[in-house]
Motif scaffolding. Structure first.
Motif, PDB file in Angstrom:
ATOM      1  N   ILE A 290     -81.560  45.152  18.473  1.00 29.62           N
ATOM      2  CA  ILE A 290     -83.000  44.979  18.656  1.00 29.62           C
ATOM      3  C   ILE A 290     -83.264  43.520  19.012  1.00 29.62           C
ATOM      4  O   ILE A 290     -82.979  42.620  18.233  1.00 29.62           O
ATOM      5  N   ARG A 291     -83.818  43.305  20.191  1.00 29.50           N
ATOM      6  CA  ARG A 291     -84.075  41.934  20.638  1.00 29.50           C
ATOM      7  C   ARG A 291     -85.376  41.415  20.030  1.00 29.50           C
ATOM      8  O   ARG A 291     -86.269  42.181  19.676  1.00 29.50           O
ATOM      9  N   LYS A 292     -85.473  40.108  19.961  1.00 27.22           N
ATOM     10  CA  LYS A 292     -86.660  39.480  19.387  1.00 27.22           C
ATOM     11  C   LYS A 292     -87.913  39.825  20.177  1.00 27.22           C
ATOM     12  O   LYS A 292     -88.982  40.064  19.596  1.00 27.22           O
ATOM     13  N   ASP A 293     -87.793  39.874  21.512  1.00 31.28           N
ATOM     14  CA  ASP A 293     -88.962  40.101  22.355  1.00 31.28           C
ATOM     15  C   ASP A 293     -89.155  41.561  22.743  1.00 31.28           C
ATOM     16  O   ASP A 293     -90.044  41.889  23.529  1.00 31.28           O
ATOM     17  N   ASN A 294     -88.302  42.458  22.206  1.00 33.29           N
ATOM     18  CA  ASN A 294     -88.414  43.881  22.533  1.00 33.29           C
ATOM     19  C   ASN A 294     -87.730  44.661  21.422  1.00 33.29           C
ATOM     20  O   ASN A 294     -86.501  44.709  21.349  1.00 33.29           O
ATOM     21  N   ILE A 295     -88.523  45.290  20.551  1.00 35.54           N
ATOM     22  CA  ILE A 295     -87.937  45.922  19.371  1.00 35.54           C
ATOM     23  C   ILE A 295     -87.547  47.384  19.597  1.00 35.54           C
ATOM     24  O   ILE A 295     -87.299  48.111  18.642  1.00 35.54           O
ATOM     25  N   ARG A 296     -87.459  47.795  20.850  1.00 36.76           N
ATOM     26  CA  ARG A 296     -86.945  49.143  21.120  1.00 36.76           C
ATOM     27  C   ARG A 296     -85.456  49.196  20.791  1.00 36.76           C
ATOM     28  O   ARG A 296     -84.719  48.256  21.046  1.00 36.76           O
ATOM     29  N   VAL A 297     -85.025  50.333  20.269  1.00 34.22           N
ATOM     30  CA  VAL A 297     -83.628  50.513  19.897  1.00 34.22           C
ATOM     31  C   VAL A 297     -82.747  50.483  21.138  1.00 34.22           C
ATOM     32  O   VAL A 297     -83.048  51.117  22.149  1.00 34.22           O
ATOM     33  N   ASP A 298     -81.664  49.733  21.081  1.00 33.13           N
ATOM     34  CA  ASP A 298     -80.710  49.622  22.184  1.00 33.13           C
ATOM     35  C   ASP A 298     -79.326  49.962  21.651  1.00 33.13           C
ATOM     36  O   ASP A 298     -78.704  49.152  20.964  1.00 33.13           O
ATOM     37  N   MET A 299     -78.834  51.166  21.979  1.00 35.60           N
ATOM     38  CA  MET A 299     -77.539  51.627  21.471  1.00 35.60           C
ATOM     39  C   MET A 299     -76.619  52.094  22.596  1.00 35.60           C
ATOM     40  O   MET A 299     -75.660  52.846  22.351  1.00 35.60           O
ATOM     41  N   CYS A 300     -76.896  51.689  23.825  1.00 37.27           N
ATOM     42  CA  CYS A 300     -76.044  52.074  24.949  1.00 37.27           C
ATOM     43  C   CYS A 300     -75.666  50.823  25.745  1.00 37.27           C
ATOM     44  O   CYS A 300     -76.544  50.199  26.361  1.00 37.27           O
TER      45      CYS A 300
END
Length: 371
Positions: free
Chosen positions: A111-121
Motif C-alpha cells: 500500500i503506497r502512501k499516496d494510494n491506499i489501494r491494495v497492490d498484490m500483483c
C-alpha cells in the motif's frame, strides 16, 4: 555394536528448526500524544464527545500501547519484508539459492502512501525473492493472507514441507503496513502499526524431539467471519470511499479469550508436555490486557492459579500491533537478548500462538535443539 548403532540411527528424526531470525522495525516513532489533535467518531458516524486526551489515555490503559512505528513515506510492505529477510538469512548463514520456499504472510499487499489501494500483483513473495536476487527457479515464492495468524500458519506449512521431504530450507516472512489502512477518525487507529519479521527453518536430524513438535489451527467462520472487515471511514463527510480496517472490538475480545486458551491447551496436550515445561509464550501482540487474560485462562484450565513472571514477553507497548509481524519480531528480539531479561536456552520448550481475522486461531509448540 552394530545393532545399537542402527537403533540409535532409527531414533533420529527430521525436525524443522529455526536457524536464523531477523526483523525490520521502522524508524518513525508515533507516540500517543501524536493523536491528541485527532477527531474521533463512533461507528454510527457521531463525533465522540469525550475529550481526546481521555480517549487516548483509556486506550493506552486497555491495550498497553504507548507508541508504535510507521514505515517511511517511500517504503511499502515488501521493502520491510526484504530487509527482515536479509537479516534472517545473514543470521542463519545460509545460501539463499538453497531455499526451497519463500512464504510471505501479509494481508494488504504493498500500500503506497499516496494510494491506499491494495497492490498484490505480482505477489509480495515474488517481489521479495526478486529483490533478494535469488535466481533459483525452484525456490517457490508465494503469499499467505490469513489474518494476523498468517506468519504462524506459514511456519506450520513450512513444517509440513520439511517433514514430508519436500524442502530442506524455508524462509517465512511476516510483514504488514496497517498505518495506511487505518481510519484516522476511528479510535482503533491508535492500535495499528507497521513492521516485518522473518525466520529461516531448516531440516535437521536430531536424536531428541526438537523444532516444531505439534501445531493446531482452527477457523471459526460461521459466526465470527466478520469481526474484522473493511469499511469506509466513520466520519460521514470524509470525502472518499476508501476502505479501512474495522474491528468489532468487544466481540473480538470475547472470541479470543474464550477460544485461544482452549486451543493452546489442546495443542499442548497433544504434545504430551505439561504447562510447567513451557519456558516462553510468544503470542500475537494485539492487546496487552487481552493477551494477559488469555494466559491467565490457560493456567486456569490446568487448575493453576497464575502464570509465572516473565513467561510471556511483550513488545506491544513500544511497537503496537503490526499484525503478522508481531510474533517474528518479538521472537527475534528475545532470541538475540534484546528485550529486557528474556533469554532462550538450548532445550527450552516454546509456545507460539496467534488470533485474528477469519476468525483464525493457531498455535505451535517448539523446542530449541540440544544438538
Amino acid at each position: 555394536m552394530l545393532k545399537r548403532r542402527f537403533a540409535r540411527m532409527q531414533e533420529k528424526r527430521v525436525s524443522a528448526v529455526i536457524t536464523g531470525s531477523g526483523r525490520y522495525i521502522p524508524e518513525r516513532v508515533v507516540s500517543n500524544d501524536d493523536f491528541l489533535g485527532a477527531e474521533f467518531y463512533s461507528e454510527s458516524g457521531v463525533p465522540i464527545q469525550k475529550e481526546t486526551a481521555e480517549v487516548v489515555k483509556t486506550l493506552q490503559k486497555i491495550t498497553g500501547i504507548k507508541e508504535r512505528r510507521y514505515l517511511a513515506d517511500d517504503q511499502v510492505t515488501s521493502d520491510m519484508g526484504y530487509l527482515a529477510a536479509e537479516a534472517a538469512l545473514a543470521d542463519a548463514g545460509i545460501d539463499r539459492e538453497s531455499l526451497d520456499y519463500v512464504i510471505v504472510a501479509h494481508n494488504f499487499g504493498d500500500i503506497r502512501k499516496d494510494n491506499i489501494r491494495v497492490d498484490m500483483c505480482p505477489t509480495l513473495a515474488a517481489r521479495i525473492k526478486h529483490t533478494l536476487g535469488i535466481e533459483n527457479p525452484y525456490t517457490v515464492a508465494y503469499d499467505l493472507p490469513f489474518g494476523c495468524p498468517g506468519w504462524v500458519q506459514g511456519i506450520i506449512q513450512a513444517d509440513y514441507f520439511i517433514k514430508s521431504g519436500d524442502a530442506k530450507a524455508v524462509l517465512v516472512i511476516g510483514a504488514e503496513t496497517l498505518s495506511r489502512i487505518s481510519d484516522p477518525h476511528d479510535v482503533d487507529s491508535m492500535i495499528f502499526s507497521d513492521g516485518a519479521g522473518a525466520v529461516v527453518l531448516e531440516a535437521r536430524t536430531t536424536e531428541q524431539p526438537s523444532g516444531i513438535l505439534k501445531h493446531l489451527t482452527r477457523s471459526d467462520t460461521l459466526h465470527h467471519a466478520h469481526l474484522l472487515e473493511m469499511q469506509v471511514s466513520y466520519r460521514p463527510d470524509f470525502g472518499s470511499d476508501a476502505l479501512f480496517l474495522k474491528m468489532k472490538g468487544r466481540k473480538l475480545y470475547e472470541y479470543a479469550v474464550k477460544t485461544v486458551p482452549q486451543a493452546l491447551k489442546e495443542c499442548l496436550d497433544r504434545s504430551g508436555l505439561g504447562l510447567s515445561q513451557i519456558k516462553k509464550v510468544f503470542i500475537h501482540q494485539a492487546n496487552e490486557k487481552m493477551d494477559q487474560n488469555i494466559l491467565d485462562r490457560l493456567f486456569q484450565l490446568y487448575g493453576d492459579q497464575a502464570p509465572p513472571e516473565g513467561l510471556m514477553p511483550m513488545s506491544i507497548s513500544f511497537l503496537g500491533n503490526n499484525s503478522v509481524a508481531t510474533i517474528p519480531v518479538l521472537y527475534d528480539l528475545v532470541a538475540k537478548g534484546e528485550l529486557g531479561d528474556h533469554r532462550l536456552s538450548a532445550g527450552d520448550y516454546l509456545m507460539f500462538a496467534s488470533v485474528g481475522a477469519g476468525m483464525n486461531t493457531n498455535v505451535f509448540i517448539y523446542r530449541i535443539p540440544l544438538d
